[in-house]
Design a protein around this motif. Sequence first.
Motif, short mmCIF file in Angstrom:
data_model
loop_
_atom_site.label_atom_id
_atom_site.label_comp_id
_atom_site.label_asym_id
_atom_site.label_seq_id
_atom_site.Cartn_x
_atom_site.Cartn_y
_atom_site.Cartn_z
N GLN A 29 0.81 -1.21 0.00
CA GLN A 29 0.00 0.00 0.00
C GLN A 29 0.85 1.26 0.00
O GLN A 29 0.40 2.33 -0.40
N ARG A 85 0.47 4.40 -4.98
CA ARG A 85 -0.60 3.98 -4.07
C ARG A 85 -0.51 4.68 -2.72
O ARG A 85 -1.52 4.81 -2.01
N GLN A 134 -2.86 7.48 -0.87
CA GLN A 134 -4.03 7.22 -0.03
C GLN A 134 -3.68 7.21 1.46
O GLN A 134 -4.58 7.16 2.30
#
Length: 330
Positions: free
Chosen positions: A51, A244, A247
Motif C-alpha cells: 500500500q 498507491r 491514499q
Amino acid sequence: MYNNILMSKIKEICEFYKNVVARCFVPTLAVYNLKYTLVFKTTNYCWFKCQHCCENSGPDQEKTYIDSKIICDYLAQAKQDPQFSNDVIFTGGEVFSAYKFGDKNYVKDILNFALQNNISTNIKTNAGWARTSWGQQIFTDLKELARSQKTRLPLLSISLSIDNYHTNCVDNAMAVMDKLVGENIAITVASFPNAQDKVKQFEKNLPKKFHTQRVYTTSGNQYLLLNNKTFYSSDCATLFNGGRAIQMPDAYNNPAPQFAFVVNGNQPSTLFAFDNFGRVSLGENAGRKIITPWINQYKEIRPLQEIKQSLRKNTLKENLYFIFYEQLFR
C-alpha cells in the motif's frame, strides 16, 4: 508619505523577484553543477502490492525490464563524464524478479559491467526471493561478483527494508544476512518510523558471532562492520505520497518539483532516475516529477548529455510554473 509607500512597494517587488531568481535559477544551477548518481528502475513488476509503494509496482504490472545493454551503454557514457558520481542504484519494482522468469543473466550482466568499471553499485530489494528455491542462484551470483572485486571495501551493496508492508521482511532479511555474511558486500537496512519494533527484532536476531565497529565504504557512507566483511546500517526512510501511497494520511506531501539531492560523504549529487517506461526523472519519488524521455521519436536511446540538458531546462520551467501558478493563483 507617498514616497515611503512607493519605496515599500518597490522593496516588496524586489524581494519577490529576488525570491523568484533564487527558487528558479539556484536549483537549475545546482543541477547543472552538481555530480549526479544514476538510478535504474529496471521494472515495475513486483510480487508484492504494498500500500505504501510510490511506484505503483505489483504483480499486475508487465514483466518487462530496461534492456541490460541500454543500462550498460548509459553507464559507459557516464564513466566518460567528470560529473558522474561513480554511483549507480538498481531498483524496481523488484530487480531480482528477472530470475523468477528464467533470465538468470540479466542482473548478473548489469552488476558485472558496473563492478568491472569500478562503479559503486547499490541494489534495492524487498528480498522476497531469499527463501525460494530459485533465489539460491541469486546468492551464488552475488558471491561470485563480490569475490571478483579488487577493492578491500565493497563496491557492491544491497539495501533491504524492514517495515510493516513487506510480508515476512524480517525473516527474508535474516536469510540474506545468513547467506552473505563474510562476503565483500555492504548490506544496509532501511525502515520507517512506525516499524522500529521490527528493526529491534531484526537486530536481536542477528547471530551472536557478529561483532560491530564503525567503518566507511568507498562512497563515504557509514555502516556497522559485521564479522569484518559484511555491513549493516539502519536508517529511517521517508514515506512519499506518490503511487498507491497517496491514499496514506501519513505520507509526505511535496507539491514542489523535486530536485532533491543525495549525499555521499561530503559530496552532494542529484539523481537521474531511468524507468521502464522510457522516462528519466530528476530525483526518485517525491513531488511533481521533472521528466524527460530517454527514448527519442525514432525509438532510439538519447545520449546522456542530451538528457542532462533537458533535465536542466525542465528544472527551470517547472520551478517557474510552481512559483507563479501555485503561489500566485492557488
